[in-house]
Motif scaffolding. Structure first.
Motif, short mmCIF file in Angstrom:
data_model
loop_
_atom_site.label_atom_id
_atom_site.label_comp_id
_atom_site.label_asym_id
_atom_site.label_seq_id
_atom_site.Cartn_x
_atom_site.Cartn_y
_atom_site.Cartn_z
N ALA A 1 0.22 12.63 -8.59
CA ALA A 1 -0.53 13.84 -8.25
C ALA A 1 0.41 15.05 -8.22
CB ALA A 1 -1.22 13.66 -6.90
N ILE A 2 1.57 14.86 -7.61
CA ILE A 2 2.53 15.96 -7.54
C ILE A 2 2.98 16.37 -8.94
CG2 ILE A 2 4.87 16.58 -6.80
CD1 ILE A 2 4.33 14.92 -4.27
N ALA A 3 3.25 15.35 -9.76
CA ALA A 3 3.68 15.62 -11.13
C ALA A 3 2.61 16.41 -11.87
CB ALA A 3 3.98 14.32 -11.86
N TYR A 4 1.34 16.01 -11.67
CA TYR A 4 0.24 16.69 -12.35
C TYR A 4 0.15 18.15 -11.90
CZ TYR A 4 -4.44 17.90 -13.85
OH TYR A 4 -5.50 18.54 -14.42
N LEU A 5 0.23 18.33 -10.60
CA LEU A 5 0.12 19.69 -10.07
C LEU A 5 1.30 20.54 -10.53
CD1 LEU A 5 -1.13 18.97 -6.46
CD2 LEU A 5 -2.42 19.95 -8.37
N LEU A 6 2.48 19.92 -10.52
CA LEU A 6 3.69 20.66 -10.85
C LEU A 6 3.70 21.09 -12.32
CD1 LEU A 6 6.25 21.47 -9.32
CD2 LEU A 6 7.39 19.54 -10.39
N ILE A 7 3.30 20.15 -13.19
CA ILE A 7 3.40 20.40 -14.62
C ILE A 7 2.43 21.51 -15.05
CG2 ILE A 7 1.71 18.86 -15.70
CD1 ILE A 7 5.35 18.61 -16.51
N ASN A 8 1.36 21.69 -14.27
CA ASN A 8 0.39 22.74 -14.60
C ASN A 8 0.56 23.96 -13.71
OD1 ASN A 8 -1.14 21.43 -16.71
ND2 ASN A 8 -1.70 19.98 -15.12
N SER A 9 1.62 23.96 -12.91
CA SER A 9 1.78 25.07 -11.98
C SER A 9 2.56 26.20 -12.63
CB SER A 9 2.52 24.59 -10.73
OG SER A 9 3.89 24.46 -11.05
N PHE B 1 0.83 -1.20 0.00
CA PHE B 1 0.00 0.00 0.00
C PHE B 1 0.87 1.26 0.00
CE2 PHE B 1 -3.28 -2.90 1.82
CZ PHE B 1 -4.15 -2.77 0.75
N VAL B 2 1.99 1.12 0.71
CA VAL B 2 2.92 2.24 0.76
C VAL B 2 3.38 2.57 -0.66
CG1 VAL B 2 5.14 3.01 1.62
CG2 VAL B 2 3.66 1.62 3.08
N VAL B 3 3.74 1.51 -1.39
CA VAL B 3 4.24 1.71 -2.76
C VAL B 3 3.16 2.33 -3.63
CG1 VAL B 3 5.06 0.53 -4.82
CG2 VAL B 3 5.90 -0.16 -2.58
N ILE B 4 1.94 1.80 -3.53
CA ILE B 4 0.85 2.31 -4.37
C ILE B 4 0.55 3.77 -4.03
CG2 ILE B 4 -1.62 2.10 -4.87
CD1 ILE B 4 -1.24 -0.93 -4.64
N SER B 5 0.46 4.06 -2.72
CA SER B 5 0.14 5.45 -2.37
C SER B 5 1.27 6.38 -2.75
CB SER B 5 -0.20 5.57 -0.89
OG SER B 5 0.70 4.83 -0.13
N LEU B 6 2.50 5.86 -2.70
CA LEU B 6 3.64 6.65 -3.13
C LEU B 6 3.54 6.99 -4.61
CD1 LEU B 6 5.89 7.20 -1.00
CD2 LEU B 6 7.38 5.83 -2.45
N LEU B 7 3.19 5.97 -5.41
CA LEU B 7 3.07 6.19 -6.86
C LEU B 7 1.95 7.18 -7.17
CD1 LEU B 7 3.61 2.60 -8.30
CD2 LEU B 7 5.11 4.57 -8.49
N VAL B 8 0.79 6.98 -6.50
CA VAL B 8 -0.33 7.88 -6.72
C VAL B 8 0.05 9.29 -6.31
CG1 VAL B 8 -2.69 8.42 -6.02
CG2 VAL B 8 -2.05 6.06 -6.51
N GLY B 9 0.74 9.39 -5.16
CA GLY B 9 1.17 10.70 -4.68
C GLY B 9 2.12 11.37 -5.66
N LEU B 10 3.06 10.59 -6.20
CA LEU B 10 4.01 11.14 -7.17
C LEU B 10 3.29 11.64 -8.41
CD1 LEU B 10 7.15 8.84 -7.17
CD2 LEU B 10 7.03 11.28 -6.78
#
Lengths: 649, 202
Positions: free
Chosen positions: B13-21, B2-11
């Protein structure tokens, strides 16, 4: 699953081996400070080639792929030739581990781990080429449908995208299959390692594996499921690679014989590569008693059979070219045989058609050195085959005005040598760090052998005589554990214990014992249903993805064809099905086994480290309603174990 | 796991936010210019036409940066001693252009032509926002390829009549889709070819 003694004539393990000797021999190759000198020689060679590869890639990145010989009209040269060659080699691993498992070919056991590792490394080498060929490798992820600010998506009607999905799925499933296969052996390595760092290394990778009956039951289910899924992949991956060519309209490429012909060629070259590597390695590590003459003989026969398939492919190509009556196809046939690349064609005939016929003779199959030479010829022949297909097809097509020739530059050669270096580097690293033969599966193949079961610690902790008064009130007691010599006894005592009314019991063994879950009253794993559900989710996700991309996000007119051209979506749907089902299986197995689990009380038992190697344990937990420190201990002692131990929490 | 999955999802999300920031796109980041020139004053309050300074916008691929002479045309008479205008007078006296800081910059592999967009009814405001309210100019759109394609796929949702191209604060009519389709036909916009790679990547 308790194996019968094999007949000595085609022994797949030399006589005299026991659970312990197998474990010691295979893990001893890794858990030692002494490395054989030839290993260093091989590593020096590999690292030299690896440096060459790094230099070549650096030059490629700073200059561009113009350093290769690729140009009009031969836009695919050494790169795609080598990619297909490596992917072909990658096929032996999964064939050996999956298809031969389903066919219950027990001889696969001593070579499957090695062949699977070879598969992974070959896929890695193969993937170098398309990644480098895109020119800007850091953008290679564009091959996959990643949401992006360009609003562009892969074209799902293109075989090159199918290829990316097929190879990606193959790499992931092979990795899972290989790693899941390794887990029980990593536990054995953890328990045998004397160096602290080695214990941590293997301990983390083993994820707390302890060989519980329930673990093994779900493990076996998962392993069989993965084998079935991987089998579908062995057939599909090279079929899809062949679509890169067969879907094109080029003479010599546009042919329905390509998929079966490519799959056979892949297995042909894969087995050749396994032989090329194993023949020297078995000599170097003195494992001729585990990788026996029978193995070499069997692999040679598989090579001969797939070689005949390949010859059939050549004949069909020629026949269809003639029978089609198409002048361009007929010219292609003539040009291949007598045109500018006649030498490649005839070298191909020599290496892939003529030389492998030596394998009809037992005298060749039983002499490793001759077999090695044949295997080398096939390795080279299969590379030339792809060269003949690619360069031979591209350099002269429909329009004579656009004809040209191709020859590899020094950088082309450096890239190939470089990936070979990468391959050898990884193989050598693998055999130094991980058990190259599956120990727990090998234990199946040796008869239980009571004569090697002296219990060295028995004297230190006398059976059943550990001060009965001290035990009862202890809150720190996890349970009582009894140790046994062989799997038959373990099944018997497990049955007896269960019938005596104990329920919180567990049995631990160094390999799966089919009868044990029944004896302990465990129900069958539901993993297959989850895998089916996972597969269906994958199929729907694949379909939804392609529908969304092709009709909603990025509707793209390709020659006026309908946007929803579902027949071309089938391949990605198939790959996604396999990928999701395999991931559900692998992660589902770990999840239902509660792994990774860093701590478990049974590891406190003094002799428990033998549970992953050569001994069999039964544990009655203190939380069992019937548990009583004195009576239960007496009960266990009555089962004639080698000894009974207290297990602290 | 779960740690791995949430890490991937988190990454992701961050990538999405960053690329449009704004960090990546530069949207809403006002660039300090060598001269404190205010579009809000010149366009919004004084009502200067865009083309007074950006003269070639209707005929050239670039909208053009005005030469110092354009500034001096007025400022030789208006506020000739202003401290804020010192860099302009220096530039004029030394015959050295003012080094304006570029706000909108497309990659070299994109061919963009102002003239065709202005002619086919794409308002200045559509890409550059309410310039008339900006004391210091900042990007208002990401200028990502997906943003370009929004309009290239469905130009009828965005174009306006030619006489409204320069209007700031234009409100789309309620029948935009209908009017847009009429305009697409009238202006001869070939929708089928607007998505060709070679339209922008030549």
């Amino acid at each position: 699953m308790i194996a019968p003694t094999p007949e000595p004539a085609d022994a797949i393990v030399a006589p005299g081996h026991t659970y312990r000797s197998i474990t010691e021999k295979i893990s001893g190759i890794v858990l030692t400070r002494s490395t054989p000198k030839p290993w260093f020689a091989g590593m020096a060679l590999a690292m030299g080639l690896l440096l060459l590869f790094l230099y070549t890639v650096a030059h490629l990145l700073t200059t561009g792929i113009g350093i290769w010989g690729n140009n009009q009209p031969v836009g695919w040269g050494f790169d795609i030739t080598s990619m297909v060659w490596w992917i072909g080699i990658a096929h032996a691993g999964t064939l050996i581990s999956a298809i031969l498992l389903l066919f219950r070919q027990t001889w696969r056991t001593s070579i499957n781990r090695f062949a699977e590792a070879m598969t992974l490394f070959a896929i890695l080498c193969a993937s170098m080429y398309p990644v480098l060929h895109v020119g800007r490798p850091w953008l290679a992820y564009w091959l996959f449908p990643v949401p992006n600010t360009l609003d562009l998506w892969p074209q799902f009607r293109s075989p090159l995208v199918w290829d990316a999905f097929a190879i990606g799925t193959y790499a992931l499933v092979s990795l899972m299959f290989w790693f899941i296969g390794l887990v029980p052996d990593l536990a054995a390595m953890r328990d045998r390692a004397e160096n602290k760092w080695a214990r941590y290394f293997y301990g983390i990778l083993a994820m707390g594996w302890r060989g519980e009956a329930g673990h093994w039951q779900r493990y076996e289910t998962a392993y069989l499921l993965l084998a079935a899924l991987a089998t579908a992949l062995v057939i599909s991956v090279h079929s899809i690679v062949s679509f890169d060519f067969a879907v094109g309209v080029l003479p010599g490429w546009h042919s329905t014989v390509f998929p079966p012909y490519f799959v056979a060629g892949a297995i042909f070259s894969g087995f050749a590569m396994v032989l090329t590597l194993l023949i020297p390695l078995r000599k170097l590590y003195h494992i001729e008693d585990l990788v026996t003459a029978k193995h070499l003989d069997n692999m040679a026969k598989v090579m001969l059979a797939t070689g005949l398939f390949v010859i059939y492919g050549y004949l069909t190509e020629a026949f269809i070219a003639w029978y089609s009556g198409n002048p361009v196809e007929r010219f292609w046939l003539y040009n291949r045989t007598f045109g500018p690349y006649w030498w490649a064609f005839w070298a191909l005939m020599l290496c892939n058609v003529l030389i492998p016929q030596a394998l009809w003779f037992k005298g060749v199959r039983s002499r490793p050195i001759l077999l090695f030479l044949v295997a080398i010829a096939v390795d080279i022949g299969m590379w030339i085959e792809r060269y003949v297909i690619i360069v031979g097809g591209l350099h002269r097509d429909f329009l004579p005005s656009s004809w040209g020739t191709f020859s590899g530059t020094v950088w082309d050669w450096a890239t190939i040598l470089g990936t070979i270096g990468l391959f050898i580097f990884l193989i050598l690293l693998f055999i130094r760090l991980l058990p190259m033969i599956s120990m727990f599966e090998m234990r199946h193949l040796v008869a239980p052998n009571p004569d090697v079961a002296p219990t060295p610690l028995a004297a230190a902790t006398p059976t059943g005589e550990q001060s009965p008064g001290a035990a009862p009130a202890s809150n720190t007691l996890y349970g009582l554990m009894a140790e046994f010599d062989d799997p038959h006894t373990l099944v018997e005592v497990a049955t007896t214990t269960y019938q005596a009314g104990y329920r919180k019991i567990d049995a631990y063994s160094p390999f799966p014992i089919e009868e044990l879950p029944v004896a302990l009253g465990l129900r069958a794993s539901r993993l297959p249903f989850y895998a089916l559900a996972g597969g269906m989710v994958g199929a729907l996700a694949g379909l939804a993805l392609q529908y969304y991309v092709s009709l909603v996000a990025n509707p793209w007119n390709v020659g006026g064809r309908p946007l929803n051209s579902w027949p071309s979506f089938i391949i990605v749907v198939f790959e996604m099905t396999i990928l999701f089902a395999a991931m559900t299986t692998a992660f589902g197995m770990l999840f239902s086994n509660r792994l990774p689990q860093p701590y478990h009380a049974v590891f406190n038992a003094s002799r428990f480290r033998h549970a992953s190697q050569d001994r069999f344990f039964l544990c009655i937990e203190a939380r069992d309603p019937k548990f009583d420190a004195v009576q239960t201990k007496a009960f266990l002692a009555g089962l004639h174990p080698a000894q009974v131990m207290d297990v602290e929490k | 796991m779960f740690v791995v999955i949430s890490l991937l999802v988190g990454l992701a999300a961050i990538a999405y936010l960053l690329i449009n920031s704004p960090v990546v796109t530069g949207v809403r980041i006002a660039r300090t210019q060598p001269v404190a020139y205010s579009h809000a004053l010149h366009v919004g309050e004084l009502g200067l036409d865009c083309r007074y300074c950006h003269t070639p916008v209707e005929v050239s691929n670039t909208a053009g940066i005005p030469p110092t002479e354009t500034c001096m045309g007025c400022h030789a008479e208006i506020a000739p001693d202003s401290l804020a205008l010192a860099p302009v007078r220096n530039s004029y006296a030394q015959n050295k252009p003012i080094e304006w800081v570029r706000v909108h910059n497309l990659p070299d592999y994109v061919y963009f032509n102002h003239a065709i967009h202005v002619k086919q009814g794409v308002g200045c405001e559509t890409c550059h926002g309410r310039i008339d309210q900006m004391p210091v100019v900042a990007k208002t759109e990401s200028m990502q390829m997906s943003w370009c394609l929004d309009c290239h796929r469905n130009p009828e949702n965005h174009i306006r009549p030619r006489d409204a191209v320069l209007t700031m604060g234009w409100t789309a009519p309620t029948d935009q889709a209908e009017m847009g389709s009429t305009l697409v036909a009238e202006y001869g916009i070939e929708k089928a070819r607007l998505m060709d790679c070679s339209v922008c990547h030549r």
